[in-house]
Design an enzyme around this catalytic site. Structure first.
Site, short mmCIF file in Angstrom:
data_model
loop_
_atom_site.label_atom_id
_atom_site.label_comp_id
_atom_site.label_asym_id
_atom_site.label_seq_id
_atom_site.Cartn_x
_atom_site.Cartn_y
_atom_site.Cartn_z
N TYR A 1 0.84 -1.20 0.00
CA TYR A 1 0.00 0.00 0.00
C TYR A 1 0.88 1.26 0.00
CZ TYR A 1 -3.80 -3.24 1.25
OH TYR A 1 -4.71 -4.27 1.28
N PRO B 1 -16.01 -3.74 1.04
CA PRO B 1 -17.45 -3.94 1.29
C PRO B 1 -18.32 -3.02 0.44
CG PRO B 1 -16.43 -2.76 3.12
CD PRO B 1 -15.30 -3.26 2.26
P1 NDP Z 1 -14.57 0.01 0.18
O1 NDP Z 1 -15.07 -0.86 -0.90
O2 NDP Z 1 -15.49 0.26 1.33
O3 NDP Z 1 -14.12 1.40 -0.47
C1 NDP Z 1 -13.69 2.45 0.35
C2 NDP Z 1 -13.73 3.78 -0.43
O4 NDP Z 1 -15.08 4.11 -0.78
C3 NDP Z 1 -13.24 4.92 0.45
O5 NDP Z 1 -11.84 5.02 0.45
C4 NDP Z 1 -13.94 6.10 -0.19
O6 NDP Z 1 -13.23 6.47 -1.38
C5 NDP Z 1 -15.30 5.50 -0.56
N1 NDP Z 1 -16.28 5.62 0.54
C6 NDP Z 1 -16.26 4.95 1.74
N2 NDP Z 1 -17.31 5.29 2.49
C7 NDP Z 1 -18.02 6.20 1.80
C8 NDP Z 1 -19.20 6.92 2.05
N3 NDP Z 1 -19.87 6.74 3.19
N4 NDP Z 1 -19.65 7.79 1.10
C9 NDP Z 1 -18.98 7.94 -0.06
N5 NDP Z 1 -17.83 7.31 -0.37
C10 NDP Z 1 -17.35 6.42 0.55
O7 NDP Z 1 -13.27 -0.61 0.84
P2 NDP Z 1 -11.75 -0.73 0.29
O8 NDP Z 1 -11.73 -1.11 -1.13
O9 NDP Z 1 -11.01 0.48 0.73
O10 NDP Z 1 -11.27 -1.98 1.14
C11 NDP Z 1 -11.21 -1.88 2.58
C12 NDP Z 1 -9.86 -2.37 3.06
O11 NDP Z 1 -9.69 -3.73 2.70
C13 NDP Z 1 -8.63 -1.67 2.47
O12 NDP Z 1 -8.35 -0.45 3.09
C14 NDP Z 1 -7.56 -2.70 2.71
O13 NDP Z 1 -7.12 -2.64 4.05
C15 NDP Z 1 -8.32 -4.00 2.47
N6 NDP Z 1 -8.12 -4.49 1.09
C16 NDP Z 1 -7.50 -5.70 0.92
C17 NDP Z 1 -7.26 -6.22 -0.32
C18 NDP Z 1 -6.59 -7.53 -0.46
O14 NDP Z 1 -6.21 -7.91 -1.58
N7 NDP Z 1 -6.39 -8.26 0.62
C19 NDP Z 1 -7.66 -5.48 -1.56
C20 NDP Z 1 -8.35 -4.24 -1.28
C21 NDP Z 1 -8.57 -3.78 -0.01
P3 NDP Z 1 -13.23 7.95 -2.01
O15 NDP Z 1 -13.71 8.92 -0.99
O16 NDP Z 1 -11.83 8.18 -2.44
O17 NDP Z 1 -14.14 7.84 -3.20
#
Ligand code: NDP
Length: 323
Positions: free
Chosen positions: A54, A212
């Site tokens: 990351y 999620p």
């Molecule tokens: P999400 O699918 O929940 O996406 C999160 C993003 O969505 C935020 O960074 C933000 O982006 C947007 N968001 C979140 N909440 C809101 C809201 N209430 N209103 C509007 N926009 C919102 O989760 P991630 O994809 O970030 O995954 C979560 C975690 O899982 C990661 O941080 C990581 O630790 C892990 N992960 C692990 C992986 C693996 O291969 N093992 C791969 C991917 C993630 P923005 O504001 O920039 O639009």
């Protein structure tokens, strides 16, 4: 906060946790990370997820600095890292993968960047077809025995390979992988619900699920285009924009839109609805939240209040809407 056992282990993780992908070290600096981790902690979150890859290690540095500044009790929270992709842009052959060499180096480096003495959870971020699974299992076991890691697991491994790792561990009395970190959300269900289904009972597998909100798609924010300040609006994430919005000829977008009326009916946000739906699966140990700002985290934490309303009738309506 609700706390759930990590599979058959004795470790209790908060049902919601906080991750660093795309955000920490890019959209979120140390000051903002400190605010978000403090907010998470105040709401009972006890698990913070990270990886060597990351922001090429910067996400771990930012998280480590924020945790240190907050002086949270080390025995009160869990922090993770993952190895496989490497922590530099063009990794040399020994700087990536799941060899004994890289896993040992990557663990040391993650400890330094996060500024902790041990990792609570350490993941093999993807399978590595160039490393025998026995080499990986022996190495992870030895990291546990050295006190550098508490629990080890996999991320996006096929069920057959997880079984193979367990067989090696069983044969040699080694620590077996305790958890998997798969993608799981309303639009991506197969692996968690079907492929891994036998593993929960057979192996006591826990899951720390990612994305999620399908990178924000399930918030509804992409219904009318891509906001410039959003994840999918970032220039170097064109590959993700393509995967999230354009794969299936836009079918994912259409399916996501069909869920919006169900959230509106409950009077909750689309994000809260989507996260509560993940929590409703009893095989999910923790839902890792991603947030680029504190207000999103605050909104998403309220998904716990929506969970009791995710009854069988509503879940059936969700399935019908997605069909
Ligand atoms: P999400 O699918 O929940 O996406 C999160 C993003 O969505 C935020 O960074 C933000 O982006 C947007 N968001 C979140 N909440 C809101 C809201 N209430 N209103 C509007 N926009 C919102 O989760 P991630 O994809 O970030 O995954 C979560 C975690 O899982 C990661 O941080 C990581 O630790 C892990 N992960 C692990 C992986 C693996 O291969 N093992 C791969 C991917 C993630 P923005 O504001 O920039 O639009």
């Amino acid at each position: 906060m609700e706390y759930r056992r990590l599979g058959s282990s004795g470790l209790k993780l908060s049902a919601l946790s906080l991750g660093a992908w795309v955000t920490f070290g890019r959209q979120v600096d140390v000051a903002a990370a400190r605010e978000m981790i403090a907010c998470a902690w105040d709401h009972g979150i006890n698990f913070f997820d990270n990886a060597e890859a990351y922001a090429f290690g910067e996400a771990e540095r930012v998280m480590g600095a924020a945790l240190k500044a907050l002086q949270l009790p080390r025995d009160g929270y869990c922090v993770s890292s993952k190895a496989y992709f490497g922590a530099v842009e063009d990794p040399l052959p020994t700087q990536r993968g799941l060899s004994r060499k890289h896993l040992a180096d990557a663990c040391e480096q993650a400890l330094r960047r996060l500024d902790v003495d041990y990792l609570d959870l350490y993941f093999c971020h993807r399978p590595d077809e160039d490393t025998p699974v026995a080499e990986t299992v022996w190495t992870m076991d030895s990291l546990i025995r050295q006190g550098k890691v508490r629990y080890w697991g996999t991320s996006e491994w096929p069920a057959a390979l997880i079984r193979e790792a367990h067989a090696v561990a069983h044969a040699h009395h080694l620590h077996a992988p305790q958890m998997e970190q798969p993608q799981y959300n309303l639009l991506h269900r197969e692996r968690v619900e079907v492929e891994y289904a036998p593993l929960y009972g057979e192996l006591g597998l826990g899951t720390t699920i990612w994305s999620p909100l399908a990178s924000g798609l399930l918030t509804g924010k992409y219904a009318h285009g891509v906001p410039a300040d959003s994840r999918l609006g970032q220039p170097d994430y064109a590959w993700l924009r393509q995967a999230v919005l354009e794969e299936d000829g836009g079918a994912r977008r259409a399916r996501a839109a069909r869920l919006l009326p169900l959230a509106a009916e409950l009077g909750v946000s689309a994000a809260q609805f989507a996260i509560a739906w993940c929590l409703a699966n009893p095989h999910v140990s923790t839902v890792i939240l991603g947030a680029s700002r504190k207000t999103q985290l605050e909104e998403n934490l309220k998904a716990l209040d929506v969970l009791p309303r995710m009854n069988a009738a509503l879940l059936a309506r969700v399935d019908a809407a997605l069909r």
